[in-house]
Design an enzyme around this catalytic site. Structure first.
Site, PDB file in Angstrom:
ATOM      1  N   ASP B  23       1.088  -1.005   0.209  1.00 36.55           N
ATOM      2  CA  ASP B  23      -0.393  -0.006   0.042  1.00 36.55           C
ATOM      3  C   ASP B  23       0.908   1.644  -0.298  1.00 36.55           C
ATOM      4  O   ASP B  23       0.379   2.042  -0.264  1.00 36.55           O
ATOM      5  CB  ASP B  23      -0.958   0.135   1.552  1.00 36.55           C
ATOM      6  CG  ASP B  23      -1.547  -0.680   1.761  1.00 36.55           C
ATOM      7  OD1 ASP B  23      -2.313  -1.484   0.548  1.00 36.55           O
ATOM      8  OD2 ASP B  23      -2.036  -1.754   2.447  1.00 36.55           O
ATOM      9  N   ASP B 254      18.697   2.696  -4.200  1.00 35.89           N
ATOM     10  CA  ASP B 254      19.690   2.212  -5.170  1.00 35.89           C
ATOM     11  C   ASP B 254      21.150   2.139  -4.084  1.00 35.89           C
ATOM     12  O   ASP B 254      22.130   1.584  -4.782  1.00 35.89           O
ATOM     13  CB  ASP B 254      20.006   3.509  -6.004  1.00 35.89           C
ATOM     14  CG  ASP B 254      20.878   4.698  -4.853  1.00 35.89           C
ATOM     15  OD1 ASP B 254      20.430   5.005  -3.661  1.00 35.89           O
ATOM     16  OD2 ASP B 254      22.362   5.105  -4.916  1.00 35.89           O
TER      17      ASP B 254
END
Lengths: 306, 306
Positions: B23, B254
């Site tokens: 969600d 990342d």
């Protein structure tokens, strides 16, 4: 292994006996002879005493901001007679290492300097090409174009094969960015020394090891090769120059992990710790890791051995 | 423990299934949405896709140089609709920690900042008194008088109880000297984050962790308390604000050792690694230490899940 240090302050006979064991005294400077601009009481007389007894004196300093000539001048201005040849600094040590030991490819001979004029002078003396350092064009904030120019390599000199870090009062983000990119492109990572702090004004300021710390962090912990105390590369160079019997040599310093370790690892006949710098007392070596042969409150206490 | 990451690029069904599990998506920004001023292809469309599926989007950034308002502006200027409340930065996290959690003595409430305006704005928002930071009087070389004034404490503000380090483009020797002396006098050592590098222009520049590295070195390795990823203090603050089921939340980033670790330690239902920043491929997690749930070459690859 020495586990107990002899306390010599106030012990005239002990001092005389200690001095008689050595022909050569290697002196750390900052924190031993002076702190910043403040010359410690008794420094001049102690050096005179040793010279009068025919001892060879060598000033061994990790302070990379001054060249040997600068140091001679500082010594002289403070009333300590000295020659350039008696001074052995970490910048000189690094210049010698780069010019005579490091085998750099012919197209990678340039040194990017993170440091002051002392390094530049010694590199120039060894005819090592250099950039960075005190170049005023680098004394500025990083600009928008710098990111792209560093990333593309446009603002990088392709002949750089070494990054040499010393104490840099002009440290800034731009210079750290350039140094990091040279290292990423394969430059050899050297340091004049890795002292994290610099004694000055009776307290501590950032040292060369603090200036290289951002690069070490960015490289995931990779350390530079240090050409200052306690690196034995420096001891080998000193011995090569002065040709003495290590058993008849004594290192005098204020730091256990640089000066005293330097003398112990170098197999010198003795080490003497003074409490006018980083080390504050025998509690600092009671872990038994690095224990000096002897200690005095201050260098001038050796005058009692006259 | 997850030991294998699912590769989703080009796998339309896999992407749809992955998105349906959550969600809430927490986004790292630099290296995920953009690098420096370069917006990655597909970023805007991917965020639109997630919003169209009713997902809550939170921009979680360790970049301390921008306030939440600055970040919202950056997002908007790049075509990404966002509200200030959707932005959660490490400067905000640090300001909240100082004002609401840290119990400082009433005479030690001031923060010495090593960092940029983003930190100052967030501290001001929490009414935390501050000095240092972008103060132009500190953008200079250290002078002779500074050593004595710092040593004697004349130039130190006695109300400083915290040193807060972020990314500081204005880093210099004087500011490091001041910060070190505040820490020696007992100030709490905090960092907005400890990322050693900052992705920009498709490469890396010094990060906040590089800016605090000189102080860590000078303190003999003592680390600051970090209020950015992967510190769970930040996750707790995010959850407190957005009130979500952690099992239905996914962290996208990342960096394994900040973003992905942040999601794993926070007990989120999933983590997604992108290769547009620090992490370069699955070889980076094959040691099994920090393994994302899934990975894509770039965030925009999620568009296939439309």
């Amino acid at each position: 292994m020495v586990t107990q240090a002899e306390y010599l302050t106030g012990n005239k006979e002990g001092i005389e006996e200690f001095i008689s064991r050595f022909d050569v005294f290697l002196f750390d400077c900052d924190g031993v002879l002076w702190s910043g601009e403040h010359l410690f009481e008794g420094t001049v007389e102690t050096l005179e005493l040793l010279r009068s007894k025919g001892k060879q004196v060598v000033f061994v300093t990790n302070n990379s901001t001054k060249s040997r000539a600068d140091y001679k001048q500082k010594l002289t201005s403070m009333g300590i007679p000295a020659t350039v040849d008696e001074v052995f600094g970490s910048s000189y040590s690094a210049a010698i290492y780069i010019s005579r030991i490091l085998q750099l490819p012919s197209n990678k001979k340039t040194v990017f300097v993170l440091g002051e004029a002392g390094i530049e002078t010694e590199l120039d003396g060894e005819k090592v090409p250099r950039i960075g350092g005190t170049d005023p064009s680098l004394n500025r904030l990083i600009g928008k174009d710098d990111y792209a120019d560093i990333a593309s390599g446009t603002s990088l000199d392709p002949s750089v094969g070494v990054v040499l870090c010393g104490l840099d009062f002009h440290l800034n983000y731009l210079k750290l960015s350039l140094a990091f990119h040279y290292l990423r492109h394969g430059a050899v990572f050297l340091a004049t020394n890795i002292d994290t702090t610099l004694p000055s004004s009776s307290t501590l300021f950032p040292g060369a090891g603090a200036c290289s710390a951002p690069l070490v962090a960015m490289l995931g912990g990779k350390q530079p090769t240090s050409l200052g105390k306690p690196s034995q590369a420096m001891m080998d160079a000193i011995e090569g120059k002065f040709q003495f019997d290590r058993q008849r040599a004594c290192m005098i310093g204020d730091r256990l992990d640089t000066d005293i370790q330097f003398g112990i690892e170098g197999g010198l006949g003795g080490t003497l710790c003074v409490l006018t710098g980083v080390t504050k007392g025998k509690q600092d070596w009671e872990d038994g890791k690095i224990v000096p042969t002897a200690w005095v409150d201050k260098l001038g206490d050796l005058r009692e051995g006259a």
